[in-house]
Write an enzyme that holds these catalytic residues in place. Structure first.
Site, PDB file in Angstrom:
ATOM      1  N   CYS A 108      95.534   8.525   5.358  1.00 30.87           N
ATOM      2  CA  CYS A 108      95.982   8.527   6.758  1.00 30.87           C
ATOM      3  C   CYS A 108      94.812   8.298   7.706  1.00 30.87           C
ATOM      4  O   CYS A 108      94.068   9.234   8.031  1.00 30.87           O
ATOM      5  CB  CYS A 108      96.682   9.849   7.080  1.00 30.87           C
TER       6      CYS A 108
ATOM      7  N   CYS B 152      94.961  10.251  10.996  1.00 36.14           N
ATOM      8  CA  CYS B 152      94.637  11.685  10.875  1.00 36.14           C
ATOM      9  C   CYS B 152      93.133  11.892  10.695  1.00 36.14           C
ATOM     10  O   CYS B 152      92.557  12.807  11.268  1.00 36.14           O
ATOM     11  CB  CYS B 152      95.326  12.318   9.667  1.00 36.14           C
ATOM     12  N   ASP B 153      92.487  11.053   9.890  1.00 36.61           N
ATOM     13  CA  ASP B 153      91.123  11.348   9.434  1.00 36.61           C
ATOM     14  C   ASP B 153      90.038  10.399   9.941  1.00 36.61           C
ATOM     15  O   ASP B 153      88.852  10.677   9.751  1.00 36.61           O
ATOM     16  CB  ASP B 153      91.082  11.348   7.890  1.00 36.61           C
TER      17      ASP B 153
END
Ligand code: NAP
Length: 311
Positions: free
Chosen positions: A139, A142-143
């Site tokens: 992701c 997200c990261d």
């Protein structure tokens, strides 16, 4: 129409575009319906930076905004939404289906719309599982921000890999796209963005064979599919986008799926189990997009309504 609190006409599983559209149509048809979601609304699209090919948003729309917009539209017409934990079980009864949620809630519904989508395939190479969350990610939204001014690798050549590689250049100093062929699978307009980005380097005709690092990713070992030569790319993060698998486990004992777990259903969303309809990415279909998912959601709700009328 059923009025019992835990007894429904239509129970929808999954709060992505397909499930929320099914909820909108079912609620507007004044069916007693509930939507169950195990995490956050929006499904896979919630982890996508920008959606540029869903009509009506000429400048694109952030993936994280779509779910809440769809949800509030459906709730305006009375859709009930519940959380369910992992481990939910569905069983067929003479007059419908019982659903035992992971938190112990027991529900009954005359029909079910499965809109559980799909999730990322793992690569299955050494280091991937061990370093998951320590530099191995599925992701980018997200990261990605954890890797400011560092070098990253993205594995895959489809829309997801290439779009997310472009997104990661906002943070990273360099992004390698490692692809097993010498041609990308991604749409041409997506490819053009990657080729025009000076931070992206294509590593054609290579496969990753190991992700290395003690407690954190320190590199990815790749192998040429042409010469067999191996080399180490010193990256701090590896983002894996090598396709999806269907999340159909919750109903796979009740109906037919194909060899990759996708629920066998046509454009009419009818499955091999009467009373269960499959909408969105979880069903066998040629194109998995928000636009095709919402179409499925609308069709599934209409088909469920017809099914209930004929009971
Ligand atoms: P995908 O289209 O299935 O692409 C997977 C990529 O991973 C392919 O390039 C494939 O290589 C490669 N791959 C598969 N197994 C591999 C392995 N073991 N080792 C190395 N490489 C491997 O998956 P996706 O990109 O996640 O997209 C999934 C669906 O969502 C597609 O229908 C896609 O169009 C859609 N999507 C659309 C958008 C958009 O419209 N903007 C954005 C994201 C996703 P090969 O090419 O050689 O097979």
């Amino acid at each position: 129409m059923e009025e019992n609190k835990n007894s429904y006409d239509v129970l929808i599983i999954g709060g992505g575009p397909a499930g929320l559209t099914a909820g909108l149509y079912a609620a507007r048809a004044r069916l007693h319906c509930v939507l169950l979601e195990r995490m956050m609304m929006g499904g896979q699209i919630a982890t996508t930076d920008m959606v540029e090919n869903y009509p009506g948003f000429p400048e694109g729309i952030a993936g994280s905004q779509i779910g809440p917009l769809f949800e509030s539209q459906a709730k305006r017409f009375g859709l009930e939404v519940r959380q369910f934990q992992e481990g939910a079980k569905i069983e067929r009864q003479d007059d419908g289906f019982t659903v035992v949620c992971g938190n112990g809630d027991q529900l009954f519904s005359k029909s079910i719309i499965v809109a559980t989508g799909s999730s990322w395939n793992p690569l299955g190479i050494p280091g991937e599982e061990r370093l998951r969350g320590a530099g191995v990610s599925y992701c980018a939204t997200c990261d990605g921000a954890f890797f400011r001014d560092q070098e990253l690798a993205v594995i895959g050549g489809g829309n997801s890999a290439v779009e997310e590689a472009v997104f990661l250049t906002r943070f990273a100093s360099k992004v390698y796209i490692i692809h097993r062929r010498d041609q990308l699978r991604a749409e041409k307009v997506v490819q053009e963005k990657a080729f025009a980005n000076p931070k992206i380097e294509m590593v054609w005709s290579h496969v990753p064979i190991e992700i290395v690092g003690e407690n954190q990713v320190e590199g990815v070992k790749v192998k040429s599919v042409k010469s067999g030569e191996e080399r180490l790319l010193p990256v701090a993060g590896v983002f894996i986008y090598v396709g999806m698998k269907a999340d159909s486990g919750i109903v796979s004992h009740l109906l037919e799926t194909d060899e990759r777990g996708y629920i066998k259903a046509g454009e009419d969303t009818l499955t091999t189990c009467p009373g269960i309809f499959a909408a969105g990415d979880v069903r066998t279909k040629p194109l998995r997009q928000v636009a095709t998912a919402v179409a499925d959601g609308a069709t599934a709700a209409a088909m469920a309504e017809k099914y209930l009328e004929n009971l």
